[in-house]
Scaffold this active site. Structure first.
Site, mmCIF file in Angstrom:
data_model
loop_
_atom_site.group_PDB
_atom_site.id
_atom_site.type_symbol
_atom_site.label_atom_id
_atom_site.label_comp_id
_atom_site.label_asym_id
_atom_site.label_seq_id
_atom_site.Cartn_x
_atom_site.Cartn_y
_atom_site.Cartn_z
ATOM 1 N N ASP A 255 52.368 -38.163 12.080
ATOM 2 C CA ASP A 255 51.369 -37.164 11.671
ATOM 3 C C ASP A 255 50.965 -36.220 12.796
ATOM 4 O OD1 ASP A 255 51.398 -38.418 9.206
ATOM 5 O OD2 ASP A 255 49.742 -39.751 9.736
ATOM 6 N N GLY B 159 54.732 -37.743 5.266
ATOM 7 C CA GLY B 159 54.010 -36.681 4.567
ATOM 8 C C GLY B 159 53.909 -35.532 5.551
ATOM 9 N N HIS B 160 54.669 -34.493 5.341
ATOM 10 C CA HIS B 160 54.713 -33.359 6.272
ATOM 11 C C HIS B 160 54.008 -32.160 5.638
ATOM 12 C CE1 HIS B 160 58.417 -35.179 8.530
ATOM 13 N NE2 HIS B 160 57.359 -35.966 8.509
HETATM 14 P P1 GDP Z 1 53.464 -34.582 10.132
HETATM 15 O O1 GDP Z 1 53.630 -35.827 9.343
HETATM 16 O O2 GDP Z 1 53.823 -34.756 11.563
HETATM 17 O O3 GDP Z 1 54.160 -33.386 9.523
HETATM 18 O O4 GDP Z 1 51.881 -34.259 10.118
HETATM 19 P P2 GDP Z 1 50.915 -34.353 8.837
HETATM 20 O O5 GDP Z 1 51.156 -33.197 7.960
HETATM 21 O O6 GDP Z 1 50.964 -35.695 8.244
HETATM 22 O O7 GDP Z 1 49.514 -34.291 9.554
HETATM 23 C C1 GDP Z 1 49.126 -33.209 10.342
HETATM 24 C C2 GDP Z 1 47.834 -32.641 9.748
HETATM 25 O O8 GDP Z 1 47.235 -31.764 10.671
HETATM 26 C C3 GDP Z 1 48.071 -31.792 8.499
HETATM 27 O O9 GDP Z 1 46.962 -31.879 7.680
HETATM 28 C C4 GDP Z 1 48.224 -30.389 9.074
HETATM 29 O O10 GDP Z 1 47.906 -29.375 8.131
HETATM 30 C C5 GDP Z 1 47.212 -30.423 10.172
HETATM 31 N N1 GDP Z 1 47.510 -29.594 11.358
HETATM 32 C C6 GDP Z 1 48.682 -29.318 11.933
HETATM 33 N N2 GDP Z 1 48.504 -28.622 13.070
HETATM 34 C C7 GDP Z 1 47.183 -28.457 13.209
HETATM 35 C C8 GDP Z 1 46.365 -27.853 14.202
HETATM 36 O O11 GDP Z 1 46.811 -27.331 15.198
HETATM 37 N N3 GDP Z 1 45.007 -27.890 14.000
HETATM 38 C C9 GDP Z 1 44.452 -28.480 12.911
HETATM 39 N N4 GDP Z 1 43.137 -28.470 12.812
HETATM 40 N N5 GDP Z 1 45.187 -29.066 11.963
HETATM 41 C C10 GDP Z 1 46.530 -29.073 12.120
HETATM 42 P P1 IMO Z 2 55.017 -38.882 9.074
HETATM 43 O O1 IMO Z 2 56.471 -38.487 8.998
HETATM 44 C C1 IMO Z 2 52.086 -41.954 10.017
HETATM 45 C C2 IMO Z 2 53.221 -46.113 9.196
HETATM 46 C C3 IMO Z 2 52.483 -46.828 8.084
HETATM 47 C C4 IMO Z 2 52.553 -48.244 8.594
HETATM 48 C C5 IMO Z 2 53.935 -48.308 9.228
HETATM 49 C C6 IMO Z 2 55.018 -48.892 8.323
HETATM 50 O O2 IMO Z 2 54.158 -38.235 8.073
HETATM 51 O O3 IMO Z 2 54.529 -38.758 10.474
HETATM 52 P P2 IMO Z 2 56.330 -48.009 6.182
HETATM 53 O O4 IMO Z 2 55.837 -47.481 4.887
HETATM 54 O O5 IMO Z 2 57.209 -47.093 6.942
HETATM 55 O O6 IMO Z 2 56.958 -49.377 6.051
HETATM 56 O O7 IMO Z 2 54.991 -48.236 7.064
HETATM 57 O O8 IMO Z 2 54.250 -46.978 9.566
HETATM 58 N N1 IMO Z 2 53.844 -44.831 8.791
HETATM 59 C C7 IMO Z 2 53.375 -43.624 9.137
HETATM 60 N N2 IMO Z 2 52.271 -43.279 9.826
HETATM 61 N N3 IMO Z 2 52.946 -41.008 9.609
HETATM 62 C C8 IMO Z 2 54.083 -41.341 8.967
HETATM 63 O O9 IMO Z 2 55.034 -40.430 8.657
HETATM 64 C C9 IMO Z 2 54.314 -42.694 8.651
HETATM 65 N N4 IMO Z 2 55.293 -43.363 8.006
HETATM 66 C C10 IMO Z 2 54.985 -44.661 8.098
HETATM 67 O O10 IMO Z 2 51.154 -46.376 7.990
HETATM 68 O O11 IMO Z 2 51.610 -48.440 9.618
HETATM 69 MG MG MG Z 3 52.497 -37.069 8.097
#
Ligand code: GDP
Ligand code: IMO
Ligand code: MG
Length: 423
Positions: A13, A40-41
């Protein structure tokens, strides 16, 4: 040409989706190499938020091909939902998406097994996303899995039945109450398989090899983060794939010598969702502020993310394992208003001060040693040039660059595509 990689350096994340979207205009092909719908991207542009789980984050650009690599595990049901959302937004995905024949399928019973295993573990549960990731990778290494290419064979449904029957017996072995209606789950699954079949299945390693030969540019998109890597993460509280740079070679069929830049992405602080050790975790007002201002809730499960200060010991480790060439710091805006900013630069470990990541970083073994820096007040979210960044933030950035020995090329100041500062 070489394949550039973009990887999360923490516990996921970090903001991978946003940056892949920002960088896609520089690439012909965006390729996911591991993980599945546990990811979840999030992408934000034109005032709209999009969350992708299996589909690469370049899908909203007109020209890039988006490849789901062999290292990815696909749940057809979730994949179909992602496609339905793209269709609602008028995205012509059929011409832009390709799926590796060697990618493994997540069956409904994999999800049930994930739930049974987690329930049976009780307090020791991993905190899995319950998407069936672990059981699917177990069937892959156990040589029982069903791959996308199998859907082109006549007997795949027989193999499906045998495997699903075996899974049902395994669910029983866990000896826990799991409520499910397999007929209903299978009806949904088989319908989604027909939709999956409308996307071109390809021999993706061959496709990538030829693309490189013809000077195409490729960006490999990682999922999760280095500290969730099955080998190098905080085992057993990890995911079931190699989230680190070597995982891209395996998950796409790219030779190590063909890797170009490695973009390492991290938050200006740290978050973690699910169970497992987290040395710099905060249980105070500062942690609460990070969670609230940063909207730290999982994009896949909606769970609150645990928050804490930046852990440079862990970050340095991730940079080493991945061979990071450029860093990207996300969510700098969330730290605006903190008077002091702490960075963990070492651990107290068994009476010693150490600066490397030891085998076990559980709280009873490790306590963080912090360096404090001055915070900044300014709201960064409207800034778009490096010259605008406040002095204290520049000091924070320089401190990190010096400690890590790698330049920070992007500072992100908000979720939107436009809130991205190049240095
Ligand atoms: P990913 O899994 O690495 O793609 O990241 P996620 O989408 O799960 O989580 C990143 C969260 O931070 C999302 O809600 C983005 O919209 C948000 N985000 C990304 N960059 C920034 C930033 O620079 N500032 C803030 N406030 N939010 C951000
Ligand atoms: P992105 O790509 C954050 C974590 C789960 C759990 C562990 C194992 O959005 O960064 P799983 O379902 O893979 O067997 O879970 O890994 N986890 C993540 N945490 N971002 C993710 O993906 C994750 N994918 C799995 O919360 O601790
Ligand atoms: Mg994510």
């Amino acid at each position: 040409m070489a394949v550039d990689l973009l990887l999360g350096l923490q516990w996921g994340d970090e903001g991978k989706g946003k940056i892949v979207d920002v960088l896609t205009s520089n690439y012909n092909i965006i390729a996911r190499f591991q993980g599945g719908p546990n990811a979840g991207h999030t992408l934000v542009f034109n005032g709209q938020k999009h969350v992708l789980h299996t589909i690469p984050s370049g899908i909203f650009h007109d020209d890039a091909v988006n490849l789901v690599g062999n290292g990815v595990v696909i749940d057809p049901v979730i994949f179909k939902k992602e496609l339905d959302k793209l269709a609602e937004q008028g995205v012509d995905y059929v011409s832009k998406l390709k799926i590796s024949r060697k990618a493994h399928l997540i069956l409904p019973t994999h999800r049930l097994l994930d739930a049974a295993s987690e329930t049976a573990k009780g307090k020791a549960k991993i905190g899995s996303t319950l998407k069936g990731i672990g059981p699917t990778y177990m069937d892959k290494t156990g040589r029982n899995g069903i791959r996308v290419g199998d859907l082109e064979l006549d007997d795949w449904k027989i193999r499906y039945r045998n495997l699903a029957n075996k899974h049902e017996a395994m669910i029983g072995f866990h000896n826990v109450e799991i409520q499910y209606d397999l007929d209903e789950l299978e009806a949904e699954f088989f319908e989604a398989i027909e939709v999956l079949k409308t996307i071109p299945f390809i021999d993706s390693e061959e496709y990538i090899f030829n693309a490189l030969e013809s000077e195409k540019t490729i960006l490999a998109e990682g999922a999760q983060g280095s500290l969730l890597d099955i080998d190098f993460g905080t085992y057993p509280y990890v995911t079931s794939s190699n989230t680190t740079a070597a995982g891209a070679c395996i998950g796409l069929g790219v030779a190590p010598g063909k890797i170009g830049d490695v973009f390492g992405i991290f938050k200006a602080y740290t978050t973690r969702v699910g169970s497992g050790p987290f040395p710099t975790e905060l249980f105070d007002k500062d942690g609460e502020t990070m969670g609230r201002v940063g909207h730290e809730f999982g994009a896949t499960t909606g769970r609150a993310r645990r928050c804490g200060w930046l852990d440079l010991v862990a970050l340095k480790y991730a940079c080493q394992i991945n061979g990071v060439t450029q860093l990207m710091m996300m969510k700098a805006d969330v730290l605006s208003g903190f008077k002091r900013i702490k960075v963990c630069t070492a651990y107290q470990y068994k009476g010693e001060t150490i600066s490397h990541l030891p085998f076990n970083i559980e709280e009873k073994n490790v306590s963080p040693v912090y360096t404090e820096l001055k915070g900044w007040k300014a709201d960064l979210t409207g800034m778009n040039k490096a010259e605008e960044l406040p002095e204290e933030l520049n000091e924070y950035i320089h401190f990190l660059e010096k400690e890590l020995g790698i330049p920070i090329k992007i500072v992100s100041v908000g979720p939107d595509r436009e809130q991205t500062i190049f240095r």
